[in-house]
Design an enzyme around this catalytic site. Structure first.
Site, PDB file in Angstrom:
ATOM      1  N   ASP A  44       4.463  -4.816   7.959  1.00 52.43           N
ATOM      2  CA  ASP A  44       3.310  -4.735   7.066  1.00 52.43           C
ATOM      3  C   ASP A  44       3.076  -6.135   6.497  1.00 52.43           C
ATOM      4  O   ASP A  44       4.029  -6.824   6.120  1.00 52.43           O
ATOM      5  CB  ASP A  44       3.601  -3.800   5.883  1.00 52.43           C
ATOM      6  CG  ASP A  44       3.571  -2.329   6.251  1.00 52.43           C
ATOM      7  OD1 ASP A  44       3.398  -2.018   7.451  1.00 52.43           O
ATOM      8  OD2 ASP A  44       3.725  -1.504   5.343  1.00 52.43           O
ATOM      9  N   HIS A  61      10.476  -4.990  12.357  1.00 53.76           N
ATOM     10  CA  HIS A  61      10.723  -4.147  13.530  1.00 53.76           C
ATOM     11  C   HIS A  61      10.274  -4.872  14.802  1.00 53.76           C
ATOM     12  O   HIS A  61       9.516  -5.832  14.750  1.00 53.76           O
ATOM     13  CB  HIS A  61       9.991  -2.821  13.384  1.00 53.76           C
ATOM     14  CG  HIS A  61      10.491  -1.986  12.243  1.00 53.76           C
ATOM     15  ND1 HIS A  61      11.145  -0.786  12.438  1.00 53.76           N
ATOM     16  CD2 HIS A  61      10.435  -2.167  10.894  1.00 53.76           C
ATOM     17  CE1 HIS A  61      11.478  -0.271  11.270  1.00 53.76           C
ATOM     18  NE2 HIS A  61      11.051  -1.090  10.312  1.00 53.76           N
ATOM     19  N   SER A 113       8.521 -12.860   2.501  1.00 52.49           N
ATOM     20  CA  SER A 113       8.413 -14.086   3.279  1.00 52.49           C
ATOM     21  C   SER A 113       7.447 -13.926   4.437  1.00 52.49           C
ATOM     22  O   SER A 113       6.460 -13.212   4.324  1.00 52.49           O
ATOM     23  CB  SER A 113       9.787 -14.530   3.771  1.00 52.49           C
ATOM     24  OG  SER A 113       9.757 -15.879   4.164  1.00 52.49           O
TER      25      SER A 113
END
Length: 290
Positions: free
Chosen positions: A91, A148, A254
């Site tokens: 995200d 992921h 980050s």
């Protein structure tokens, strides 16, 4: 704008590593009600949607790190299962993406940076990605902070690169040269059926640590230089991932920079800076898919 110039100047002057390590100690500490209050304030300030998290309430988390790297409910981020495509790994929001031209990646208007430096300073590591494509995704404090895999892959090398800890928000990206190739980072190099993939996990101010699923916490004040770890391509000790598998996490926010070999993928959206990404959604098509 004068205020923005002041913010950038302060980043050059302040002891970023010290601040980050102190923030990390608090984030890892079990401080009871103090921790709960800090989490409640964070949720309120950033408008975090806790309904999609597996644990819903501030008091459910023992440390701030547990909250920040919170797991989502099953099914909250469906993974696009088309084997001819990549899915977004996190995200966040696109910072920049496009072609790697003459060994350079675009950081922001007027700024670019070196692919070779980004990947740890090795010509041989960077060579397979020359002329390929890159994508840089910024994770804001409100975002889900687990990373992921965008496609099935086998881990071949991990590189830790020490460096600065500038903020990686859009203001800093637009004003600090070579930001992503000067900050502390973990580079993971993968083999895939369609070519090599690099995923670079970039540290930032108050990012207490970067973790991977295969090696745990990587960043450490005790590690003073670049180090590399190689992994087998096959066999019982090979480290393999399916599309959508978790590969790492940030303890405080980050950026992830991904690089791809020439002719390997085509992005499905002509994304501009600020385009929102959601883990699991369609990211790119594999050009040479079987």
């Amino acid at each position: 704008m004068l205020l923005n110039k002041l913010k950038i100047t302060l980043q050059y002057l302040m002891p970023k590593h010290l601040i980050s390590r102190l923030a990390g100690k608090f984030a890892a500490a079990q401080c009871g009600r103090v921790t709960t209050k800090a989490i409640e304030a964070f949720i309120k300030h950033y408008g975090i949607n806790m309904s999609e998290a597996k644990l819903k309430n501030a008091e459910d988390f023992t440390t701030f790190n547990d909250f920040f790297t919170r797991e989502l409910e099953d099914g909250a981020r469906p993974i696009n299962n088309d084997e001819a495509t990549l899915c977004y790994p996190v995200d966040g929001a696109i910072s920049q993406q496009g072609d790697i031209t003459d060994g350079r990646l675009i950081q922001a208007k007027g700024f670019d940076y070196s692919l070779e430096t980004l990947l740890g300073g090795s010509y041989n590591t960077a060579k397979p990605f020359q002329g390929g494509k890159f994508s840089c995704i910024y994770l804001a404090p409100k975002d889900y902070h687990r990373i992921h895999m965008p496609m099935a892959a086998t881990l071949r090398e991990m590189i830790f690169v020490p460096g600065d800890l500038f903020s990686v928000n859009p203001l800093t990206a637009n004003n600090v040269p070579n930001l992503f190739s000067r900050n502390e980072r973990v580079v993971a190099i993968f083999d895939t059926n369609s070519g090599p993939l690099a995923m670079v996990l970039v540290g930032a101010t108050i990012v207490a640590s970067i973790e991977t699923t295969w090696a745990g916490t990587i960043t450490s004040p005790r590690k003073k230089g670049i180090f590399r770890e190689s992994y087998p391509a096959d066999g019982a000790d090979a480290i393999t991932f399916e599309k959508g598998d978790e590969m790492g996490r940030f303890k405080l926010g980050s950026t992830v920079v991904s690089t791809f070999a020439p002719g390997m993928i085509e992005f499905t959206v002509d994304a501009h800076a600020g385009t929102v990404t959601r883990l699991g959604e369609l990211y790119a098509n594999i050009v040479n898919a079987d």
